[in-house]
Design an enzyme around this catalytic site. Structure first.
Site, PDB file in Angstrom:
ATOM      1  N   GLU A   1     -19.523  30.748  93.572  1.00 32.48           N
ATOM      2  CA  GLU A   1     -19.740  31.292  94.911  1.00 32.48           C
ATOM      3  C   GLU A   1     -21.203  31.261  95.325  1.00 32.48           C
ATOM      4  O   GLU A   1     -21.600  31.908  96.291  1.00 32.48           O
ATOM      5  CB  GLU A   1     -19.201  32.724  95.002  1.00 32.48           C
ATOM      6  CG  GLU A   1     -19.960  33.745  94.179  1.00 32.48           C
ATOM      7  CD  GLU A   1     -19.470  33.851  92.733  1.00 32.48           C
ATOM      8  OE1 GLU A   1     -19.712  34.889  92.104  1.00 32.48           O
ATOM      9  OE2 GLU A   1     -18.821  32.904  92.239  1.00 32.48           O
TER      10      GLU A   1
ATOM     11  N   ASP B 284     -25.335  34.155  97.545  1.00 29.16           N
ATOM     12  CA  ASP B 284     -24.249  34.497  96.623  1.00 29.16           C
ATOM     13  C   ASP B 284     -23.308  35.452  97.354  1.00 29.16           C
ATOM     14  O   ASP B 284     -23.740  36.477  97.907  1.00 29.16           O
ATOM     15  CB  ASP B 284     -24.780  35.155  95.351  1.00 29.16           C
ATOM     16  CG  ASP B 284     -23.675  35.406  94.341  1.00 29.16           C
ATOM     17  OD1 ASP B 284     -23.398  34.492  93.552  1.00 29.16           O
ATOM     18  OD2 ASP B 284     -23.084  36.502  94.367  1.00 29.16           O
ATOM     19  N   ILE B 285     -22.013  35.113  97.391  1.00 33.38           N
ATOM     20  CA  ILE B 285     -21.025  35.964  98.062  1.00 33.38           C
ATOM     21  C   ILE B 285     -20.870  37.256  97.272  1.00 33.38           C
ATOM     22  O   ILE B 285     -20.659  37.235  96.049  1.00 33.38           O
ATOM     23  CB  ILE B 285     -19.678  35.229  98.185  1.00 33.38           C
ATOM     24  CG1 ILE B 285     -19.851  33.938  99.006  1.00 33.38           C
ATOM     25  CG2 ILE B 285     -18.618  36.130  98.826  1.00 33.38           C
ATOM     26  CD1 ILE B 285     -18.622  33.053  99.027  1.00 33.38           C
TER      27      ILE B 285
END
Length: 590
Positions: free
Chosen positions: A514, A468-469
């Site tokens: 994301e 996950d960004i």
């Protein structure tokens, strides 16, 4: 190099002709070096009579010969027993004859002996071969001569009889006499000896392509997964009976092999639907049924004759398939080779199969014309001449040829349409399983692959990495959605180019927004964690033009035998959650 021709009708007349010829040779200081005998007659006693007369009058001269389906002298059909004497004009030119009995020597032994002879006789420039009809494929023999010096040309033919459906054949020589199961080899060469050889087919592929899906040696079992015979029955209505060979003779299989076009004729159909071929056709080969096209044949002759004309031969040796004689029956059996008559004296025969070495590979051909050109000394002049095609053209294209071309072209067009449809279907399939922005798998597809891996968990372990960004909402709010997409694509590109050279079985997908998921088959927790750390570092070192470097948090877990999709995905999600709670830009294992 001079060629003298004789016909045999009875022993008395033949003896007188040879005696007169011997006297002429003595008067003109001509030394005959080799007699070649071509015979449509297979009776051993008659052949031995012819050979005996030659031995008596020319006791030290080599002779050899074979049975044929028709004899060719000066590009015309000759008498049933034709004899040719070759005399060399230069003392440097040499010739040797060898005969190998197939009942005493294996093919490997024979090819080894031929290789040894070429090494012991460095003067050799050409090898001429005469086979009796082989019981099995000639592929082993051809492959066994791959190591013959590359400057040596190899050509020849398979002996046969006037009944092209018969297995009867023979060869004979001054070395070992008459045999129904032998290979004759003739060496030609010397410092001033030159040779060139060509092949002409003129058979055009007809209709659709077939893939050889099953074969064993010379037994062709399946084309596109169906019995090979069924193809001939479906498309040509040829029955599986005693006439199968004759009916398929003009419709050989056409394919590319060893950088050249090969035609293969079926020898027989078998009860199980397989077809016995004259030589091997490998599984995976793409073949098509072919049909003789007169116009193409004559154009090939016109083109290839220029090469022979430039060579300026002293004489030609011709090996033409018996099927071609059948093909030209409506005109003249030697119709296609008649133009070469103007170039040089010639001899040869209609054969059961033809041999020619091209690109370093010796191949057996069928329904093919092979012409070997030989010369002593340099060219007589700089002027080259090709075969004249005057009186040897077709006033109009035959109806069957036009139909064959029509069928072939429509089949090719259909194949192109099918290929385009397959490509379009493949694109549609990929569109259904790929994420439009990143090109990675979409969530549905990566989830399906995880479910499949769970079903094989007892056979192969695997691990998941969930990514996950970090602070992605801030990227969108600060720099805009376009830059946010660039950051997502940047991470996806890293996942496409796996950071471990040892990792080969990885599926990566966009889980949502994301978030990303990686499925690592055959990978334990520690190795997956190492991969995750490399990804983390690689992404952290990526500099985006506007958003500058960003970070990613990663959760890692290994699948367990008792896992379901829900328990596994919940656990890797929990590991990712802990990485976020621990300060982000971290890898956490569970």
């Amino acid at each position: 190099m001079k060629q003298f021709q004789f016909e045999y009708h009875d022993s008395e007349v033949f003896s007188k002709k040879l005696s007169d010829f011997k006297a002429w040779c003595e008067t003109n200081s001509m030394i005959p070096k080799l007699f070649q005998i071509y015979s449509e007659v297979l009776e051993q006693s008659i052949i031995q009579t012819v050979c005996g007369i030659i031995e008596q009058i020319f006791p030290k001269t080599l002779y050899m010969g074979c049975s044929t389906s028709g004899n060719i002298i000066d590009c015309q059909l000759a008498e049933k027993i034709s004899v040719v004497c070759t005399a060399f004009e230069l003392p440097s030119t040499q010739v040797k004859v060898f005969q190998y009995d197939l009942s005493e020597c294996s093919v490997d032994n024979i090819t080894e002996k031929i290789l040894e002879e070429t090494k012991e006789n460095p003067w050799v420039k050409a090898i001429e071969m005469f086979f009796t009809i082989p019981e099995t494929s000639t592929t082993g023999f051809c492959d066994g001569l791959k190591d013959v010096r590359p400057d040596i040309q190899i050509f020849g033919g398979v002996a046969c009889s006037d009944d092209i459906t018969s297995d009867a054949s023979c060869v004979f020589s001054s070395e070992k006499g008459f045999s129904e199961k032998s290979i004759l080899i003739v060496f030609y060469g010397g410092a001033d000896f030159y040779v060139d050889a060509i092949k002409v087919t003129g058979w055009k592929p007809l209709g659709r392509k077939f893939h050889v899906t099953k074969s064993e040696g010379s037994i062709l079992q399946e084309l596109d997964g169906i019995p090979a015979y069924d193809v001939y029955h479906k498309y040509l209505n040829i029955k599986n009976d005693e006439n199968f060979f004759y009916n398929t003779l003009e419709f050989p299989l056409f394919y590319e092999h060893n950088d050249t076009t090969i035609l293969r004729t079926p020898v027989a159909s078998n009860e199980d639907g397989s077809i016995t071929m004259t030589s091997d056709i490998d599984v995976g080969s793409v073949v098509r049924i072919s049909y003789g096209d007169p116009g193409t044949i004559l154009e090939s002759i016109k083109e290839d004759s220029r090469r022979i004309g430039e060579f300026q031969p002293d004489l030609l040796h011709i090996f033409s398939c018996a099927a071609r004689r059948t093909f030209w029956t409506s005109r003249e059996p030697t119709y296609e080779i008649y133009p070469f008559q103007e170039m040089a004296p010639s001899c040869g025969f209609f054969s059961h199969g033809e041999f020619l070495r091209t690109s370093g590979n010796l191949n057996q051909h069928n329904v093919t014309l092979v012409i070997a050109a030989m010369r002593e000394g340099e060219k007589k002049s700089s002027q080259a001449s090709g075969a004249s095609m005057e009186g040897n053209t077709l006033s109009k294209v035959p109806l069957v040829s036009r139909l064959a071309t029509f069928i072939s072209m429509t089949s090719l067009e259909l194949e192109e349409i099918n290929q385009k449809l397959e490509l379009a279907n493949e694109k549609l399939k990929m569109t259904a399983i790929l994420d439009g922005l990143t090109g990675l798998y979409n969530r549905k597809e990566i989830q399906s692959q995880i479910e499949g891996a769970l079903l094989e968990i007892e056979k192969e372990k695997f691990s998941l990495i969930m990514l996950d960004i970090d602070n992605f909402k801030q990227v969108n709010d600060t720099f805009g959605h376009q830059e946010g997409d660039a950051v997502i694509i940047g991470l996806a590109d890293i996942l496409k180019n796996e950071p471990s050279d040892s990792l080969r079985n990885v599926s990566s997908g966009r889980w949502g927004g994301e978030e990303f998921m990686m499925l690592l088959r055959g990978t334990e927790l520690s190795a997956a964690s190492y991969i995750a750390e490399l990804i983390r570092q690689c992404f952290a070192n990526t500099n985006f033009p506007t958003a500058r470097p960003q970070t990613v948090s990663l959760g890692v877990t290994q699948a367990r035998p008792e896992d379901t999709l829900d328990t596994l995905c919940t656990r890797v999600d929990m590991a990712l959650y802990k990485a976020k709670k621990a300060g982000k830009n971290k890898v956490i294992m569970l």
